[in-house]
Write an enzyme that holds these catalytic residues in place. Structure first.
Site, PDB file in Angstrom:
ATOM      1  N   GLU A 148     -42.432 -12.277  39.038  1.00 56.88           N
ATOM      2  CA  GLU A 148     -42.741 -10.881  38.712  1.00 56.88           C
ATOM      3  C   GLU A 148     -44.245 -10.731  38.558  1.00 56.88           C
ATOM      4  O   GLU A 148     -44.873 -11.476  37.803  1.00 56.88           O
ATOM      5  CB  GLU A 148     -42.043 -10.474  37.421  1.00 56.88           C
ATOM      6  CG  GLU A 148     -41.904  -8.980  37.237  1.00 56.88           C
ATOM      7  CD  GLU A 148     -40.691  -8.426  37.968  1.00 56.88           C
ATOM      8  OE1 GLU A 148     -40.609  -7.186  38.076  1.00 56.88           O
ATOM      9  OE2 GLU A 148     -39.838  -9.202  38.421  1.00 56.88           O
TER      10      GLU A 148
ATOM     11  N   LYS B 143     -36.338  -9.895  31.154  1.00 57.67           N
ATOM     12  CA  LYS B 143     -36.388  -9.071  32.370  1.00 57.67           C
ATOM     13  C   LYS B 143     -37.639  -8.210  32.299  1.00 57.67           C
ATOM     14  O   LYS B 143     -37.773  -7.393  31.387  1.00 57.67           O
ATOM     15  CB  LYS B 143     -35.149  -8.190  32.497  1.00 57.67           C
ATOM     16  CG  LYS B 143     -35.135  -7.426  33.811  1.00 57.67           C
ATOM     17  CD  LYS B 143     -33.956  -6.510  33.949  1.00 57.67           C
ATOM     18  CE  LYS B 143     -33.935  -5.898  35.349  1.00 57.67           C
ATOM     19  NZ  LYS B 143     -35.207  -5.301  35.760  1.00 57.67           N
TER      20      LYS B 143
END
Length: 526
Positions: free
Chosen positions: A276, A228
């Site tokens: 991302e 993450k």
């Protein structure tokens, strides 16, 4: 405006989601279609830019009321919001203006082409024809600061219930580039021809914080595990030769990442990638504070592009050659993404790493070490999961590392807004730097209502100085502050900024002498 003011009052008067949904539906049943479009625009962040200087509004209000400046400042300090302060001090209206929300918004938008004298005449006339609540909303619309406590999910649920359309179709319809004066309410609701351009993104699929033991998730081979990352979640869209980059906050950020745009332009085909955006240099992911230096700039210098290069860590493929892939399982979407990037090998875009493991207990050590590479923890995605609009419990989990914490002392406080306007709820904290205190973070959440009242009582008794609505307070109250990341920044006097700071607990057992030293705090920076 009257109907809209009643809606805002109803929404501000309750914390219950169902009551908010009922209030929205009641408004939609009464409002004309043009007003409904503006309602959706305002509640989804499509507010017009500020076309009136707030200092002029303050001056005009003082001219009308003949209040001394010091009394206005005292009132402003107590209320904490300029638009609300002006609404409260103005005399009762002598006329009544009955106009729709869309008519008001059209005039507010058109103010950008008006002279200061014309703006003044319009605003003074409006103030004299609106009651307190309507004035307050009018002032907030003028100032571009219109905010209301309704989440995107609550809004979509209300529109779904009103229109009987699918929530995913509605979410898709409301995203993208559309202007209130160029689309009808029915087009928005029907999700037809709303975004004829190539830029339309998809609603993001989101994860819940992990709330189960890993063993309860099933067998490890049913799950895809990734890091993450703490960057900017974005959708990179290429359709018919045009490239668009959308943030999760529904902002078009293409021009802020020219190297990504250029890399995508060189790729063949049409696609939508979810990934991302991270600052990456020498194969190392940099602290989010470095990425933040690139944001919201009118121009990006060659030096900045060189010092803070970015990459996209791609982890999903939502569309390929016009085909919506969201109903396919992530295992299939991942395979197609790998093939796309393998064939194109674009600069600045690479596959996110899938973590190989055999037993659940292997992930504990990997998660704990993730901070060493500036990761926030792990993402757990069921391999059969579809790409849902929003959150669906059970398919995607985020398993974050425990937050970092420091002990800091409260030195500034400011009253909140809305229901919290009577209490000090916005706090600034400091740590020690030798024999001085230096600011390091602002925090607004983490205390109970009872604790907020207790802090407010302390501030009222121990305020040392006033700077507008801000109070300098005696440095006595110590709090444990939790945060996700830390980096160097000029935002605070400490030269350090915390990522997502919040109050973990009130340390009544500690004194100001026991708070953290700046040099020790800096050691937390990777």
């Amino acid at each position: 405006m009257k109907n809209f003011a009643e809606l805002i009052n109803a929404l501000e008067s309750t914390n219950k989601t169902n009551a908010k949904i009922d209030a929205i539906i009641d408004y939609l049943e009464r409002a004309p279609d043009n007003d409904k479009v503006w309602f959706i625009a305002l509640f989804t962040g499509k507010r017009p830019k500020r076309n009136v200087n707030s200092n002029y509004m303050k001056e005009w209000a003082l001219d009308i009321t003949q209040l001394p400046f010091w009394l206005f400042q005292e009132s402003y300090s107590s209320v904490g919001d300029l638009g609300e302060t002006i609404s409260l001090i103005l005399p009762p209206p002598t006329e009544k203006i009955e106009r729709s929300l869309s008519e008001w918004m059209d005039d507010i938008v058109n103010l950008k082409n008006k002279t200061d004298a014309e703006k003044k005449e319009f605003i003074l006339t409006s103030w004299n024809g609106l009651d307190y609540t309507e004035r307050l909303i009018f002032n907030k619309l003028l100032g571009g600061s219109f905010r209301i406590g309704v989440s995107d999910k609550t809004l979509i649920n209300a529109l779904t219930k009103f229109s009987e359309q699918e929530s995913s179709a509605l979410m898709h319809s409301l995203m993208g580039k559309w202007l209130p004066n160029e689309v009808s309410f029915q087009e928005l609701i029907d999700a037809e021809n709303v975004n004829p351009d190539n830029s339309k993104p998809y609603p993001f699929c989101l994860a819940y914080p992990l709330e189960k033991d890993l063993d309860e998730l099933g067998t490890p081979d049913e799950w895809q595990i990734e890091y993450k990352w703490d960057g900017i979640r974005g959708q990179i869209i290429k359709r018919n030769g045009e490239v668009f980059i959308w943030s999760r906050g529904e902002e078009l950020i293409t021009e802020q990442f020219p190297e990504v745009k250029e890399a995508v332009e060189k790729m063949n085909g049409n696609f939508v990638i979810d990934g991302e955006i991270l600052a990456v240099k020498d194969d190392k992911v940099l602290n989010f504070n470095e990425l933040q230096k690139r944001l919201n700039r009118k121009t990006l210098t060659k030096k900045m592009l060189s010092e803070i290069p970015v990459e996209v860590f791609a982890y999903d493929l939502l569309e390929l050659e016009g085909n919506d892939l969201r109903e396919k399982p992530i295992s299939g979407r991942r395979a197609m993404l790998e093939e796309l990037l393998l064939n194109e090998t674009p600069e600045n875009i690479k596959l996110s790493e899938v973590i190989e493991f055999n037993e659940w207990n292997e992930l504990d050590k990997i998660r704990e070490a993730s901070r060493e590479i500036n990761s926030e923890g792990l993402m757990l995605k069921q391999k059969n999961s579809l790409y849902h609009s929003g959150r669906k419990k059970g398919d995607w989990w985020k398993w974050k590392i425990n937050p970092l914490t420091i002990d800091a002392v409260l030195i500034y406080a400011q009253k909140g807004s809305g229901r919290r306007s009577a209490y000090y709820t916005d706090y600034t904290f400091a740590v020690k730097n030798g024999d001085k205190l230096v600011t390091i973070a602002k925090a607004y959440s983490g205390l109970t209502d009872k604790e907020i009242m207790e802090v407010s009582k302390f501030v009222n008794k121990n305020a040392i100085e006033k700077f507008g609505p801000v109070r300098t307070v005696k440095a006595e109250l110590v709090f444990e502050i939790a945060f996700e990341g830390i980096g160097f920044s000029s935002r605070h006097k400490s030269g350090v900024a915390l990522r997502f700071p919040r109050i973990l607990r009130w340390r009544k057992d500690k004194t100001v002498d026991e708070i953290d030293e700046l040099e020790e705090v800096k050691k937390l920076i990777q």
